[in-house]
Motif scaffolding. Sequence first.
Motif, PDB file in Angstrom:
ATOM      1  N   LYS A  59       0.829  -1.217   0.000  1.00  0.00           N
ATOM      2  CA  LYS A  59       0.000   0.000   0.000  1.00  0.00           C
ATOM      3  C   LYS A  59       0.861   1.263   0.000  1.00  0.00           C
ATOM      4  O   LYS A  59       0.555   2.234  -0.657  1.00  0.00           O
ATOM      5  CB  LYS A  59      -0.926  -0.001   1.215  1.00  0.00           C
ATOM      6  CG  LYS A  59      -1.977  -1.090   1.109  1.00  0.00           C
ATOM      7  CD  LYS A  59      -3.000  -0.998   2.217  1.00  0.00           C
ATOM      8  CE  LYS A  59      -4.078  -2.045   2.024  1.00  0.00           C
ATOM      9  NZ  LYS A  59      -3.515  -3.429   2.029  1.00  0.00           N
ATOM     10  N   SER A 116      -3.175  -1.433  -5.535  1.00  0.00           N
ATOM     11  CA  SER A 116      -3.205  -1.334  -4.075  1.00  0.00           C
ATOM     12  C   SER A 116      -2.473  -0.094  -3.540  1.00  0.00           C
ATOM     13  O   SER A 116      -2.721   0.327  -2.411  1.00  0.00           O
ATOM     14  CB  SER A 116      -2.566  -2.586  -3.470  1.00  0.00           C
ATOM     15  OG  SER A 116      -1.234  -2.713  -3.926  1.00  0.00           O
ATOM     16  N   THR A 162      -1.314   3.311  -2.252  1.00  0.00           N
ATOM     17  CA  THR A 162      -1.920   4.586  -1.878  1.00  0.00           C
ATOM     18  C   THR A 162      -0.863   5.691  -1.768  1.00  0.00           C
ATOM     19  O   THR A 162      -1.172   6.859  -1.941  1.00  0.00           O
ATOM     20  CB  THR A 162      -2.667   4.492  -0.537  1.00  0.00           C
ATOM     21  OG1 THR A 162      -1.744   4.086   0.459  1.00  0.00           O
ATOM     22  CG2 THR A 162      -3.813   3.490  -0.610  1.00  0.00           C
TER      23      THR A 162
END
Lengths: 555, 167
Positions: free
Chosen positions: A143, A168, A170
């Motif tokens: 992430k 996935s 971020t």
Amino acid sequence: MVDGSFDIIRKRRIDDVDRISALPESILQHIMSFLPFRDVVRTSVLSKTWEKAWHTFPDIEFDEKLFGQDLRNLLLLGFDELDSGHKRFDQMKRKLLNYWEKVLQSRRWEMTSLRKFTLKTERLSDLEFVHQCIRYAVENNVKVLKLEISLEKDVFYNLPQMVLCLKSITVLKLRGFKLESPGSNVKLSSLRELYLSDVDADAHVVENLVGGCPLIEFLSIEFCGGFKSLKLFGLSKLSIIKVQSNSELERMTINAPNARSMAVIGPDILSDINIATCKNLKFLCLCTASVVDGWLSNLIPGLPLLEGLHLGLCYELESIKISSSSLKRLRISRCMNLVEVKFETPNLTKFGYEGEIISFSSGVLSLLETDFYICSSNIDNEWYVKFVELITKFHGFSKVLNLQSDSGQIAIVPSALRQILPPPLSGAKHLNFAINMPFKSFPIAQVLDGLLWMSPHVQTVSIKFGQDFKTFRFQFSYKEHLLCGEEIKLPVSCWKDCIKKVEIEIISEKMELIETFNKVEMITEADSKWYAFEDELLLEKIDKLVSQSHWLESY
Amino acid sequence: MAIMYALKSSDNEIFEVEQKVIEQSETIKKMIEDGAATGEIPLQVSSKTLAKVLEWCKQRQHKTVENENDDNKGKRKKERDEDDDIKEWENKFSDELKADKDVLFDLLLASNYLDLPALLSFLCQLVADMVAGKMPEEIRRMFNIENDFTPEEEKAITAEHGWAFQP
């Protein structure tokens, strides 16, 4: 049960039982997530419970700096030109890479899920290992991915395409990579934060990358090369933007209608900045030589929500008008050719200025705080007159006025001028003065004398030395206007006679220690003869105290 | 009028609390939404711990309500003062927990069970601050952690991650 006996049982429980290890693993790992990575690794040896929590801990940070002494030894070897030095350098590098590989391997074995992955290397950058890390991160749907590498000068590593299609992710931070024209489109559909630093890419690639992040909220592009222009459009979620020192950047257009905060810093060749469509900006920092008067005067009224503005190193600015009813904080620093600033800012509360004395014109301002860092090389009588005028004016506008200078000389207004000029800061209760580059034999008493002329009967004066030296806080208590009378008349040089007591507090910011000197009490009993005699000693004592504690304790 | 709910602790003590305060707990919020909360809401938390949890929730609630009511004038100064107040309150709260670790762990479990993310993070940060920078032996002593490794096992781990155990 009797209350007392209950307490005893309870007490024994507290003392003997290991309650922390009985917490669910998710809480242990939550605790670990707040620890520096070194401490995370240390917990693995506490007990088997903790070892298990470490093996499944989802955040991994490979930072060569963590290796402290090992790395320093390695670097020493690296600088060694002898063949044997290189060989040992390679051996140690291999050892550290092996260790990292082993950590990755054991996590693959345990099928540990991955949340954050960080790789930070400078001396140890190894292409094969970088690639291995990227594969691991991608396979495990990372992430937060931070890859900061540094290869030989001007050698960049091509970022594998798979990273730019990872749904996935971020947060993505890249340093030291080359981004090539992507074969397929960028699809970072969850990305919220993107940091590019020391990345080599052409304009098309950068625009394509940012365009492939529909949810992006935070964007930072700094020290990158390979693009002369940057055009970013339609980024409706983008909130914070930082574009700094991208060596070849000449033209920049950013259309981010909901951006709240933007910083544009250098380079000097950046001459075309289009940000007028970012109508919702609250904070704007412009530190680039190309900002010109007309452009700025047009821009500001078009930003109705602007609360904070910083203009730094804008060498082209000469005479500007800042017109904004929303602006609360304004800072202007080192705009060397600026001669005049006109304010139309009724709601300004904080103003900071760094540079030569220039002309400020405005209606009435009601500032909470003003910072002046006056940097002048030629300080003569004429200069002092202007200086006194300037601070008189802002003293009237501002609740708190902080003064800063390189040498402290600005505070020592010549005595001839003290006879004819009114004290600029009369009525002030507190005075903050900072001296950034004090001389070794610093005339503290003269500065204090100057400050007390500027602000007769001030209650406290703080003098701060350097960046991490000390602050001397003088607290004065006065006799009831004994010699000055009710009104302050010219010349006001009698502060020494009026002072009853000086308390000096020395605050060492570096050490975070506060030492309070036991009241340097100059006058104990009311005795008029005593005053005159002690007055000279008062200055001497302060000088001695300050020079001793300042220099001897610092070194 | 604020809607009040009655929370029942595991030792059968009743706490009357405003809806807004207890809705910070995702667990209780769900119970209310599911209609499971008619009358008293039974919780697997002791009265001592629950009182502490509610102390936290009320402080948080206080903070958010005041921020909503603020108009812009003089807000910055007020915010700064408030931030100072909250800091001071949190410091006191932390100090009490550090002094009585039993309460700290009860509270950790309760915040996990009640799904109070802000409190859980606050407490985890607090424990992390206590652990950070310490060597394993100190941490074991601080929390009575029993070392269940054989000396050989311990040596192997320490050797593997040698860099992390340098002082």
